[in-house]
Design a protein around this motif. Sequence first.
Motif: not given
Length: 87
Positions: A1-18
């Motif tokens: 996975m492209d690192p930029r996409v990974r960063a966006a998805v990881t951010s969305k996971i944190a957002e979903a938890i938050g």
Amino acid sequence: MDPRVRAAVTSKIAEAIGAAGEVKEIQRRIPSSSPQDLALGIAVGRIYNSFHYQTRRILGRDATAAEFLEFLELLGSKMPEIRRALQ
């Protein structure tokens, strides 16, 4: 996975938890035979949507099968944390 996409998805996971409170409010207002499944579906849907659209926005194309599998591995590794946030 492209690192930029990974960063966006990881951010969305944190957002979903938050945003677990928002998901719980939706869960409370929409009757379901399995409220926990409904909340988890909402959270996973938000994260998948981010993966799909960030891949298109950043890479200008749909994800490959390998990138999708990598997304699933990342999501799977975070599922315990997502589930805990939704309890």
